[in-house]
Design a protein around this motif. Sequence first.
Motif, short mmCIF file in Angstrom:
data_model
loop_
_atom_site.label_atom_id
_atom_site.label_comp_id
_atom_site.label_asym_id
_atom_site.label_seq_id
_atom_site.Cartn_x
_atom_site.Cartn_y
_atom_site.Cartn_z
N UNK A 1 71.28 11.99 -41.39
CA UNK A 1 72.53 11.72 -42.26
C UNK A 1 73.84 12.34 -41.50
N UNK A 2 74.97 12.03 -41.77
CA UNK A 2 76.10 12.73 -41.41
C UNK A 2 76.31 14.28 -41.78
N UNK A 3 75.99 14.33 -42.91
CA UNK A 3 75.95 15.62 -43.50
C UNK A 3 74.99 16.66 -43.06
N UNK A 4 73.61 16.18 -42.73
CA UNK A 4 72.84 17.05 -41.94
C UNK A 4 73.05 17.35 -40.64
N UNK A 5 73.61 16.24 -39.75
CA UNK A 5 74.05 16.12 -38.54
C UNK A 5 75.08 17.26 -38.27
N UNK A 6 76.25 17.44 -39.19
CA UNK A 6 77.14 18.22 -39.19
C UNK A 6 77.01 19.63 -39.50
N UNK A 7 75.85 19.82 -40.28
CA UNK A 7 75.64 21.47 -40.33
C UNK A 7 74.75 21.88 -39.13
N UNK A 8 73.84 20.93 -38.52
CA UNK A 8 73.13 21.35 -37.44
C UNK A 8 74.20 21.51 -36.21
N UNK A 9 75.19 20.87 -35.98
CA UNK A 9 76.09 20.83 -35.30
C UNK A 9 76.82 22.56 -35.15
#
Length: 700
Positions: free
Chosen positions: A684-692
Amino acid sequence: MNLNQYHQTTMSKSVWNKSIVFLLFLIFAFAKGNAQILEPVKWTSKIEKRAGNNAVLIFDGTIEKDWHMYSQFTPEGGPLALEITFKNQKGNYNLVGKAKEGKTKTAFNDVFGVNETFFEGKAHIEQEITIINPNLKTVDVDFDFQVCKEVCINSSKKFSIAIPSNFKMDAVAAVSESKLDETKVAGIAVDTVSKATVSEKLELKKIDNATAEVVDNVQKPATSRSLWSIFFIAFISGFAALLTPCVFPMIPMTVSFFTKQSKSRAKGIRNAIIYGFSIIAIYVILGLIVTKIFGADALNALSTDVWFNLIFFVILIIFATSFLGAFEIMLPNSWANKADQQADRGGLIGILFMALALAIVSFSCTGPIVGTLLVEAASNGGIAPIVGMLGFSLALALPFMLFAMFPGWLNSLPKSGGWLNTVKVVLGFLELALAFKFLSNADLVLQLHFLEREVFIAIWIAIFAALTFYLFGKITLPHDSPLNHISVGRLYLGLLTLVFTVYLIPGLWGAPLKLISAFPPPPQYSESPFGVGGSSNSDASSTVSAAGMPEGAELGPHGIMVFHDYEDGLAYAKSINKSIMLDFTGYACVNCRKMENNVWSEPMILPILKNDVVLISLYVDDKRDLPKEEQYVTAKGDKIETVGDKWTDFMISKYKTNTQPLYVITDLEGKNLNSSKPTISYVSAEEYLQWLKEGISNFK
């Protein structure tokens, strides 16, 4: 040592040995559980004798749950289709026709804009051959295929199928899985050069869907929901046909005939119900005929054929022009006269011919709708044409049955008038809009770029704007009655089309238009990937102009500067001291495109990809040949001959996985910057953002 001490020592050794075994088991289980080299398809093969020197090669694949593998008949421009290569064919055997497939499914892929065909659960493929070399020992076959769920894997499988020593034997000579070569993960071809044009890439894919012989390939809708959708759309279409000048006036006339001519009210109701079921039978039989003549999947194969789409575009334009009032499409009057004569016979036969007469007389209104429905339903394959005709005819027949049961309702029916022609004209505008979908399909297949996304949307804006003006009474057509005022219903419908027209306008500037995503060409098939008037450097602080980009870089999705060679990207990252984001992707990876379209485009994520990392996208299905001096053989014996092979081997050896998309954030020494999740995939976008954020914050 006494006996008690001996037992204690023995027990200690036993416990110690068991502990070691248990520990080794845990280590093995942990290692196995963390292995990322996936093989979702397990293959077996065998050969069966046929008459004369003919034999059939049979390949069976067992596909893990939730995964699907694309068929060799997946249309051009979509995910990677199965490619079958017969390595030792020359001088040894001839192919008899094209490889046949077992049960497949078909679903529309809104990312690539095609109806993709795929296997789920099991893949069954047969190829008949004629052996011309009596000394042939084996048939060597290579499969290149793509298998996907949340991630995609490009794989190949080598088969070496032994020819039985006694060719006349009836028994099947099977080749066990253990005797087959190991599955080799490799990039496979459709797109060859990362900077090539779309047309250049598509020319490399040698699949002729129009002439493919798919005798055993029974294609069905992707889910039962597809059949329900077809039924619902057909039912609504039948209701729309009911409100046309050809059909609506027939309701009170026909019901009155049954109620007056019957000796009792009960008999009148019975006759009207038989009449309704006769209507349903006529249209369902029509659906059966289409399915029988064309086969369960023939129209599906035609749905991506250029000539089919062009012909149907012309047919729909003719239908739309008829609905708009230029002329009437009529079946021969002799047909209607003969049906009327038979209707006078009375009884069940007479009622059946009355229904047939209705179908013939109303053809000028129902024909275009039925024709459109049949092609749209048949392109889904299976029993879809029958389901479509059932939904259409049910909506058409219900009023005759209901008003016969409750004749008092006839008084509440609105009187025939100009509003019926309005319904017909509205259907004409809808047919006109739909026609350009078929023209767009032909343009996409030929890659002519005449009807790109912006032009398609502009045409739809013009059509629905004209419909809005018509509904508001600003445009009149040949069969319209004088209009002193518009009704409330017509006003609401006009407002609805006005809202839809306004909704379409931002599509010219790159808006995704998710409500109609199945109709216009995909975003990448456009004059500008940033929309009309858009700019690749709309965020001047985050990207450089195309002319000022460093060597090896180009503008990627959403205007992000991207490298397609690791060394080029690494050199640039070192020069500006930024972290690197590796993107292992594929030209035909649908989930890669979904991540780019739905996640990378998020307002909180896009600036990070533009400003804070150096993006290196490595395509595992890039089939450009490596220079001879750069080709090599891996420790497992796999030949690395193409650019895609190189990036696939890099991904497997470095990150122990073979799935795409795969994202990694590294420092300038190639070390992972995310400790908890070194790599990430389809999320998801939320998980991807935190990982970035975590990876970039760890860059020093």
